[in-house]
Scaffold this motif. Sequence first.
Motif, PDB file in Angstrom:
ATOM      1  N   PRO A  23       0.846  -1.203   0.000  1.00 33.22           N
ATOM      2  CA  PRO A  23       0.000   0.000   0.000  1.00 33.22           C
ATOM      3  C   PRO A  23       0.882   1.254   0.000  1.00 33.22           C
ATOM      4  O   PRO A  23       1.940   1.275   0.623  1.00 33.22           O
ATOM      5  N   GLN A  24       0.450   2.284  -0.719  1.00 28.46           N
ATOM      6  CA  GLN A  24       1.242   3.504  -0.866  1.00 28.46           C
ATOM      7  C   GLN A  24       0.629   4.723  -0.180  1.00 28.46           C
ATOM      8  O   GLN A  24       1.310   5.716  -0.006  1.00 28.46           O
ATOM      9  N   LYS A  25      -0.661   4.638   0.168  1.00 29.28           N
ATOM     10  CA  LYS A  25      -1.340   5.809   0.734  1.00 29.28           C
ATOM     11  C   LYS A  25      -1.920   5.466   2.099  1.00 29.28           C
ATOM     12  O   LYS A  25      -2.450   4.369   2.291  1.00 29.28           O
ATOM     13  N   PRO A  26      -1.841   6.416   3.035  1.00 27.57           N
ATOM     14  CA  PRO A  26      -2.491   6.182   4.321  1.00 27.57           C
ATOM     15  C   PRO A  26      -4.015   6.172   4.154  1.00 27.57           C
ATOM     16  O   PRO A  26      -4.554   6.814   3.247  1.00 27.57           O
ATOM     17  N   VAL A  27      -4.676   5.430   5.023  1.00 31.45           N
ATOM     18  CA  VAL A  27      -6.128   5.298   4.969  1.00 31.45           C
ATOM     19  C   VAL A  27      -6.746   6.029   6.149  1.00 31.45           C
ATOM     20  O   VAL A  27      -6.352   5.816   7.297  1.00 31.45           O
ATOM     21  N   ASP A  28      -7.693   6.900   5.858  1.00 32.56           N
ATOM     22  CA  ASP A  28      -8.486   7.573   6.885  1.00 32.56           C
ATOM     23  C   ASP A  28      -9.615   6.613   7.256  1.00 32.56           C
ATOM     24  O   ASP A  28     -10.567   6.439   6.487  1.00 32.56           O
ATOM     25  N   LEU A  29      -9.494   5.960   8.401  1.00 34.22           N
ATOM     26  CA  LEU A  29     -10.443   4.914   8.772  1.00 34.22           C
ATOM     27  C   LEU A  29     -11.873   5.420   8.913  1.00 34.22           C
ATOM     28  O   LEU A  29     -12.824   4.689   8.640  1.00 34.22           O
ATOM     29  N   GLN A  30     -12.038   6.672   9.319  1.00 36.74           N
ATOM     30  CA  GLN A  30     -13.395   7.221   9.417  1.00 36.74           C
ATOM     31  C   GLN A  30     -14.051   7.304   8.043  1.00 36.74           C
ATOM     32  O   GLN A  30     -15.232   7.053   7.897  1.00 36.74           O
ATOM     33  N   ARG A  31     -13.270   7.640   7.026  1.00 37.08           N
ATOM     34  CA  ARG A  31     -13.816   7.698   5.663  1.00 37.08           C
ATOM     35  C   ARG A  31     -13.945   6.308   5.050  1.00 37.08           C
ATOM     36  O   ARG A  31     -14.775   6.083   4.187  1.00 37.08           O
ATOM     37  N   TYR A  32     -13.099   5.380   5.493  1.00 33.32           N
ATOM     38  CA  TYR A  32     -13.143   4.011   4.977  1.00 33.32           C
ATOM     39  C   TYR A  32     -14.330   3.243   5.551  1.00 33.32           C
ATOM     40  O   TYR A  32     -14.883   2.342   4.906  1.00 33.32           O
ATOM     41  N   MET A  88      -2.657  -3.310  11.343  1.00 37.45           N
ATOM     42  CA  MET A  88      -1.321  -3.896  11.417  1.00 37.45           C
ATOM     43  C   MET A  88      -0.209  -2.874  11.165  1.00 37.45           C
ATOM     44  O   MET A  88       0.952  -3.169  11.394  1.00 37.45           O
ATOM     45  N   ASP A  89      -0.583  -1.701  10.670  1.00 34.75           N
ATOM     46  CA  ASP A  89       0.402  -0.656  10.394  1.00 34.75           C
ATOM     47  C   ASP A  89      -0.131   0.688  10.890  1.00 34.75           C
ATOM     48  O   ASP A  89      -0.464   1.557  10.093  1.00 34.75           O
ATOM     49  N   PRO A  90      -0.227   0.866  12.227  1.00 36.47           N
ATOM     50  CA  PRO A  90      -0.779   2.117  12.767  1.00 36.47           C
ATOM     51  C   PRO A  90      -0.103   3.342  12.152  1.00 36.47           C
ATOM     52  O   PRO A  90       1.095   3.374  11.946  1.00 36.47           O
ATOM     53  N   GLY A  91      -0.923   4.326  11.854  1.00 39.59           N
ATOM     54  CA  GLY A  91      -0.444   5.548  11.209  1.00 39.59           C
ATOM     55  C   GLY A  91      -0.742   5.503   9.723  1.00 39.59           C
ATOM     56  O   GLY A  91      -1.301   6.436   9.175  1.00 39.59           O
ATOM     57  N   MET A  92      -0.389   4.416   9.077  1.00 37.96           N
ATOM     58  CA  MET A  92      -0.715   4.229   7.656  1.00 37.96           C
ATOM     59  C   MET A  92      -2.137   3.676   7.537  1.00 37.96           C
ATOM     60  O   MET A  92      -2.879   4.078   6.650  1.00 37.96           O
ATOM     61  N   ASN A  93      -2.498   2.736   8.405  1.00 35.30           N
ATOM     62  CA  ASN A  93      -3.851   2.143   8.462  1.00 35.30           C
ATOM     63  C   ASN A  93      -4.271   1.452   7.173  1.00 35.30           C
ATOM     64  O   ASN A  93      -5.453   1.295   6.907  1.00 35.30           O
ATOM     65  N   ALA A  94      -3.317   1.008   6.365  1.00 34.53           N
ATOM     66  CA  ALA A  94      -3.649   0.382   5.083  1.00 34.53           C
ATOM     67  C   ALA A  94      -3.567  -1.141   5.136  1.00 34.53           C
ATOM     68  O   ALA A  94      -3.958  -1.808   4.189  1.00 34.53           O
ATOM     69  N   LYS A  95      -3.055  -1.678   6.236  1.00 36.56           N
ATOM     70  CA  LYS A  95      -2.967  -3.131   6.400  1.00 36.56           C
ATOM     71  C   LYS A  95      -3.752  -3.507   7.643  1.00 36.56           C
ATOM     72  O   LYS A  95      -3.517  -2.953   8.719  1.00 36.56           O
TER      73      LYS A  95
END
Length: 166
Positions: A23-32, A88-95
């Motif tokens: 993954p290349q972009k961080p995920v905003d969990l609220q929007r996800y 699994m990747d706090p801050g990035m939230n993509a995994k």
Amino acid sequence: MHLKSLLALAPLCLLLGAAAPEPQKPVDLQRYAGRWYEVARLHNKLEEDCTNAEATYTPTADGGYTVTQACLPENARPRLFHANMKIMDPGMNAKFRLTFFLVVHKDYWVLDYAPDHSWVVLGEPTGKYLWLFSRTPDLKANRSALVARAKSLGYDTSKLIYDKGA
């Protein structure tokens, strides 16, 4: 090696059975969070006869998330799978790792998503499985963008299984 060079090798790596692209972009969990409708997927045994699949990500009071995956086979009872989600990747939230039935774990990676969060490309570490999701039940709306993005990530899009509405 530069990022562009690594990304250019992604199709070859997937053909050779290597891991999925990172993954290349961080995920905003609220929007996800919320409901996602499956547009297409690569074959997996669990969804073999599935149509109208969807996944719903719901925040919990403790700051975590639960996930409900629905598989609605034609002429059969719906199958629902409930899981707890761990980042699994706090801050990035993509995994993230989903835990089903307290003992079954499956890792998922958000490989890409639209700037407006209208679609998402979801994979997993081995590169064997892939899901293309849309925010709307109009599955044709984002299909071409999703397929093009999956192909650019190195997936063989000729093997995609499309939902009936896509």
